[in-house]
Design a protein around this motif. Structure first.
Motif, PDB file in Angstrom:
ATOM      1  N   GLN A 248       0.860  -1.179   0.000  1.00  0.00           N
ATOM      2  CA  GLN A 248       0.000   0.000   0.000  1.00  0.00           C
ATOM      3  C   GLN A 248       0.902   1.236   0.000  1.00  0.00           C
ATOM      4  OE1 GLN A 248      -1.814   1.129   3.641  1.00  0.00           O
ATOM      5  NE2 GLN A 248      -3.725   1.860   2.731  1.00  0.00           N
ATOM      6  N   LYS A 249       0.504   2.268  -0.713  1.00  0.00           N
ATOM      7  CA  LYS A 249       1.339   3.470  -0.782  1.00  0.00           C
ATOM      8  C   LYS A 249       1.635   4.017   0.603  1.00  0.00           C
ATOM      9  CE  LYS A 249      -0.359   4.876  -5.353  1.00  0.00           C
ATOM     10  NZ  LYS A 249      -1.147   5.887  -6.118  1.00  0.00           N
ATOM     11  N   TRP A 285      -4.047  -2.134   6.594  1.00  0.00           N
ATOM     12  CA  TRP A 285      -4.094  -1.024   5.649  1.00  0.00           C
ATOM     13  C   TRP A 285      -4.113   0.286   6.439  1.00  0.00           C
ATOM     14  CZ3 TRP A 285      -2.852  -3.507   1.619  1.00  0.00           C
ATOM     15  CH2 TRP A 285      -3.464  -4.686   1.222  1.00  0.00           C
ATOM     16  N   GLU A 938      -5.447   1.457  -5.673  1.00  0.00           N
ATOM     17  CA  GLU A 938      -6.031   1.269  -4.348  1.00  0.00           C
ATOM     18  C   GLU A 938      -7.490   1.736  -4.324  1.00  0.00           C
ATOM     19  OE1 GLU A 938      -3.371   3.167  -1.615  1.00  0.00           O
ATOM     20  OE2 GLU A 938      -1.692   1.872  -2.153  1.00  0.00           O
ATOM     21  N   GLY A 949      -4.863  -2.118  -0.798  1.00  0.00           N
ATOM     22  CA  GLY A 949      -3.801  -2.213  -1.788  1.00  0.00           C
ATOM     23  C   GLY A 949      -3.727  -3.596  -2.402  1.00  0.00           C
ATOM     24  N   GLN A 950      -2.520  -4.101  -2.548  1.00  0.00           N
ATOM     25  CA  GLN A 950      -2.305  -5.405  -3.162  1.00  0.00           C
ATOM     26  C   GLN A 950      -1.838  -6.416  -2.126  1.00  0.00           C
ATOM     27  OE1 GLN A 950       0.491  -3.761  -6.215  1.00  0.00           O
ATOM     28  NE2 GLN A 950      -0.782  -4.889  -7.659  1.00  0.00           N
TER      29      GLN A 950
END
Length: 960
Positions: A248-249, A285, A938, A949-950
């Motif tokens: 996740q960013k 997250w 996202e 996210g992934q």
């Protein structure tokens, strides 16, 4: 503990007795192995299932000759005669092009084929667990038709069907082996915290829509049934290890781990036992939505954090605010310089207040006893003792955001069941552990450093000096003055990461007193029993069932969340039902009628009837139409009735008749924490600067203004001329808040199941009419005076002057709207083998609701459901030897999200997941690799929760 150790020791002890050992392999028409096929001895309790290579071993004390039956979902059934001990068999099952012959139980509380189900039903099997392109089987349920998943945390996902979705989904029921998974305190399911391990799943059945006629008050929007495997038929040691990354960013790339083991053994034909243990750990997250919130809770995208009244979505502590001009603590010359706007304290980001650590450990033990296993008539009678335990860290979002830290739940069940009956009783207990409220954590860390009153004084003084040009190097514009005032008031503030901040944080989260701490305390219980009997073997012309349930709630938050500070709150509810089912016209038409009566303390009883039909349009029953009408109801939850929860900016007050007086709150007395009463208000009340006033739940429900009208009044009055007090007061509306009562629905459902040119189709439509729809909204209670619509009394002791002086308290109350709420929807599901062994399945759902907001502007229905959802999966379990693959995709349209935490827009999202698996025959293992959200964009499912996210993962599962 000694009992558990004894049970585990039994798994590794052998018991010698004369027995036969039947071995074999089960394959499909293409000579490919069928995993998870069921093998059972006809007329005996012995049975087993095939491993990933289609092999099985069946032990029995029964002497030949006898017959075994082999079956698997999606295939036909075959019977094989066993003529000698230690016989080896090879079975080929023919494919069924349709899934309409699958057996389900939940729709009518009796075994029936999917094609005969009178209502819409979805199913998730052992086969689906293997092919799911998801990190866990529970995540894989999101691809089912009708399912909407709401993700509050990596480990906390709420399943919803047919609209009105929330994280706290009290309209949806989840049962695991017949036990309600709901939290006693919260009244809703915490995902799979105490659910079932993916290596112990036998089947999952989803029943969308109202089901109160058979399952009672909470089965309002749907039910999820999860059934675990029996140790009589699924034996041995199964284990898995899963490793992966979340990306996740905001959070970066982080590891996650997931382990599990299942041990099961049938020690004799009469006695079996099993145990499960799983552990998952990862990074949540990150919730980093820094958009602002308006006074009414609407999200404002792109708001500047330098705004003096900034209140961020995932920022806490900035809920403390003050209009400096309203509470003038300075000289008269400074008063003219102070802004007529609200100023908020500087808050802390959510990432400063939580480790974002996700954990979940769960285990269960069960003993199974079949006293008459060798009797043809009584072989299905079974007694079960089961204990389940779950502990975890997660984030729950309600009116605030809560860090569930060490939250613990346990369930214990005793069940006696047979072919036509069951009787069970169980208890659910929970402990809040070290859980805490993030809003109060931030508020009280700020106050531990500097009181609210002192901070606002420092801010006002610095603002005035800057405006007057008394601060060298500082501009005199409002923006420059605000920036200087905040930096001056924040000088010396406790900063995240410092020892001083950590010490204050640990002290606050350990203290349950909301004036100084944020800890959530809970030791609540549910005691539940239910029973059912089917007279099908006694009464032949019509299949008749009767049953009922009884439940006791024991709420004990020690006054922290509920009004139970002087002792736990106990109340009960019960229900009885009957159902009659009849087949006509050579079994082409099946009619079903059900009715249930439920009664709960504080409310009148409710009847819930259901009428349904299923009609086969052809002799082969490949085309079936179904229809049903039923009424359902939902009792107000424990929160709706008995909550008394201070969350800072407002307090939540339940509306049970006795709760209006049980709830009391002292205001004032602590001017250092922004809880003061104005000087004018002190004069009216005849108290000093540290004086107090006590408000009750009755004040909230009977002497309040709607929050919307208060905001309109406040904005108009503070805007100044030409609007005066009288003009502003014309906006005020007294809140009319009736005591909450049960919610009711009339549900119409029509559908078709059939096969057309190789396509298995399921089409359904529904129309729901809700009356007395339950919801919460905010009211504003004056400290003095009488709340009236369009008041004309502007004396010093009037409610209008209390509003001017902001001598008010905001409450969230629970009631019913007098308006009718309607919803309708349409669903289409299909599946087909499209090329060789490739299978394509997909579904589409349309949903909308109708509510005249203008007629009840203060009520939020919180439909929270996209109008359009599309899902599809393409997979091949036999792409080549031992190798399978599947790809799943989901898309949803944009929709409005309404909740007590924040209102805003959930954007449309497209998500692609993929997995591949390979069977290692010699090691009896499956290796699986997968990835979710391959596109990388996202997306959110809950406004206020972290963007999703992934995930990448690889797992190794060892089977018996």
């Amino acid at each position: 503990m000694k009992v558990y150790l004894y049970i585990l020791s039994l798994f590794f002890c052998g018991i010698t007795y004369s027995q036969s050992t039947i071995t074999g392999v089960v394959k499909d028409g293409n000579k490919k192995p069928i995993p998870g096929a069921n093998i059972k001895i006809i007329g005996d309790s012995a049975g087993t299932v095939t491993d990933q290579e289609g092999n099985f071993v069946l032990n029995t004390s029964k002497n030949p000759p006898y017959t075994i039956e082999v079956s698997s979902v999606g295939y036909g059934t075959k019977k094989i005669e066993i003529k000698s001990k230690n016989q080896k068999v090879s079975v080929n099952l023919d494919d069924e092009e349709t899934l309409l012959n699958e057996i389900v139980v939940s729709a009518s509380r009796t075994p029936e084929r999917v094609r005969e189900s009178p209502v819409t039903i979805e199913r998730f099997t052992i086969k689906d667990v293997k092919r799911a392109a998801a990190p866990s089987f529970y995540d894989g349920l999101e691809n089912l038709k009708e399912v909407q998943m709401n993700t509050s945390s990596l480990s906390f996902k709420s399943i919803n069907t047919r609209g009105f979705a929330t994280v706290a989904n009290t309209r949806f029921l989840q049962l695991v082996d017949g036990m309600d998974n709901s939290s006693p305190l919260l009244n809703f399911v915490l995902g799979n915290l105490i659910g079932v391990s993916e290596i112990d799943v036998q089947s999952v059945e989803l029943l969308p829509g109202a089901s109160s006629a058979l399952y009672g008050a909470n089965a309002f929007n749907g039910i999820l049934f999860m059934t675990s495997q029996s140790p009589f038929t699924s034996q041995g040691i199964t284990a898995y290890a899963k490793y992966g990354n979340t990306s996740q960013k905001a959070a970066g790339t982080n590891d996650f781990y997931d382990y599990g083991v299942r041990v099961a053994k049938a020690l004799t034909p009469h006695f079996a036992a099993k145990a499960n243990f799983t552990f998952m750990k990862g990074t949540d997250w990150y919730a980093t939505n820094y958009n602002g919130l308006t006074k009414s809770g609407d999200e404002v995208i792109g708001v500047n954090r330098t705004d003096p009244s900034y209140n961020g979505v995932n920022v806490y502590g900035d809920e403390a605010f003050l209009n400096l001009k309203n509470r003038n603590a300075f000289g008269s010359s400074a008063y003219n310089l102070l802004p007529n706007i609200d100023i908020s304290r500087t808050g802390y980001n959510e990432t400063d207040l939580t480790e974002s650590l996700v954990k979940n450990a769960k285990m269960d033990f069960s003993l199974h006893f079949k006293p008459w296993a060798n009797s043809e008539k009584l072989k299905d009678v079974e007694m079960i003792w089961q204990s389940k335990f779950g502990i975890g860290n997660s984030v729950y979002q309600g009116a605030s955001r809560y860090n569930l830290n060490g939250f613990f739940m346990q369930q214990h069940k005793i069940e006696f069941k047979g072919k036509n009956f069951f009787v069970r009783g169980y208890t659910t207990t929970e402990d809040g552990g070290r859980s805490y409220d993030m809003t109060f954590t931030a508020l009280n860390i700020n106050r531990a450093w500097k009181s609210d009153t002192q901070w606002f004084k420092d801010y006002g003084s610095a603002y005035g000096n800057a405006t007057l040009g008394l601060v060298p190097g500082t501009g005199t514009t409002p923006a420059e003055a605000h920036a200087y005032a905040r930096s001056k008031a924040d000088t010396g503030r406790l900063l995240p990461g410092t020892p001083e901040f950590k010490e204050a944080f640990n002290r606050v989260i350990a203290n349950p007193d909301v004036l100084k701490g944020s800890k959530l305390v809970d030791n609540s219980h549910i005691y539940h029993s239910d029973a059912n009997y089917n007279f099908r073997d006694i009464i032949k012309p019509v299949e008749i069932q009767v049953g009922g349930s009884y439940r006791v709630y024991d709420l004990n938050s020690f006054g922290r969340i509920y009004t139970d500070d002087v002792g736990s709150i106990r109340y009960n509810e019960y229900g009885v039902y009957t159902q009659a089912q009849k087949k006509l016209m050579n079994d082409k038409l099946k009619l079903t009628g059900s009715i249930r009566y439920d009664k709960a303390k504080n409310f009148d009883g409710n009847y819930s009837p259901r009428l349904s039909f299923v009609y086969a349009l052809d002799e082969q029953k490949n085309h079936n139409i179904r229809g049903s009408f039923q009424t359902g109801f939902r009792n107000p939850t424990t929160q709706d009735q008995y909550i008394g929860f201070d969350i800072g900016p407002r307090a939540l007050v339940g509306s049970a008749p006795d709760n209006l007086d049980r709830y009391t709150e002292v205001r004032g007395g602590d001017p250092d924490n922004n809880n003061e009463i104005s000087a004018a208000g002190q004069t009216v009340l005849g108290i000093g600067p540290t004086g107090t006033i006590t408000l009750s739940g009755r004040d909230a429900y009977e002497n309040s203004f709607t929050e919307r009208s208060y905001f309109a009044f406040d904005d108009a009055y503070r805007a100044g001329p030409p609007s005066g007090l009288a003009d502003a007061a014309e906006n005020l509306v007294k809140a009319n808040v009736p005591i909450v009562k049960p919610e009711q629905v009339k549900a119409f459902d029509l559908g078709y199941r059939g096969t057309i040119k190789g396509f298995a189709l399921d089409i359904n439509g529904y129309y729901n009419i809700y009356n007395d729809f339950i919801g919460g909204f905010n009211v504003v209670t004056p400290y003095y005076g009488n709340a009236e619509t369009n008041p004309t009394d502007f004396s010093d002791n009037s409610a209008t002057k209390a509003l001017v002086n902001r001598d008010v308290r905001t409450y969230q109350v629970y009631t019913n709207t007098s308006l009718t709420v309607k919803s309708l929807g349409f669903g289409l599901g299909l599946s087909k083998k499209v090329y060789k062994d490739f299978e394509l399945s997909g579904n589409y759902n349309y949903a909308q609701f109708d509510f005249d907001q203008a007629k009840d502007p203060d009520f939020e229905a919180s439909f929270n459901t996209p109008k359009h959802r599309v899902k599809a999966t393409l997979g091949n379990d036999k792409l080549f030897k031992n190798f399978g693959i599947s790809v799943s995709g989901r898309w949803n349209s944009e929709y409005i999200w309404e909740s007590t935490f924040a209102d805003g827009i959930i954007k449309e999202a497209t998500v692609i997941d993929m997995q591949a698996n390979y069977s290692l025959t010699n090691l009896k293992s499956i290796i699986k690799i997968g990835a979710t959200n391959l596109g990388g964009k996202e997306y959110g499912q809950v406004l206020g929760a972290g963007l999703i996210g992934q995930q990448y993962f690889v797992s190794w599962t060892i089977t018996p």
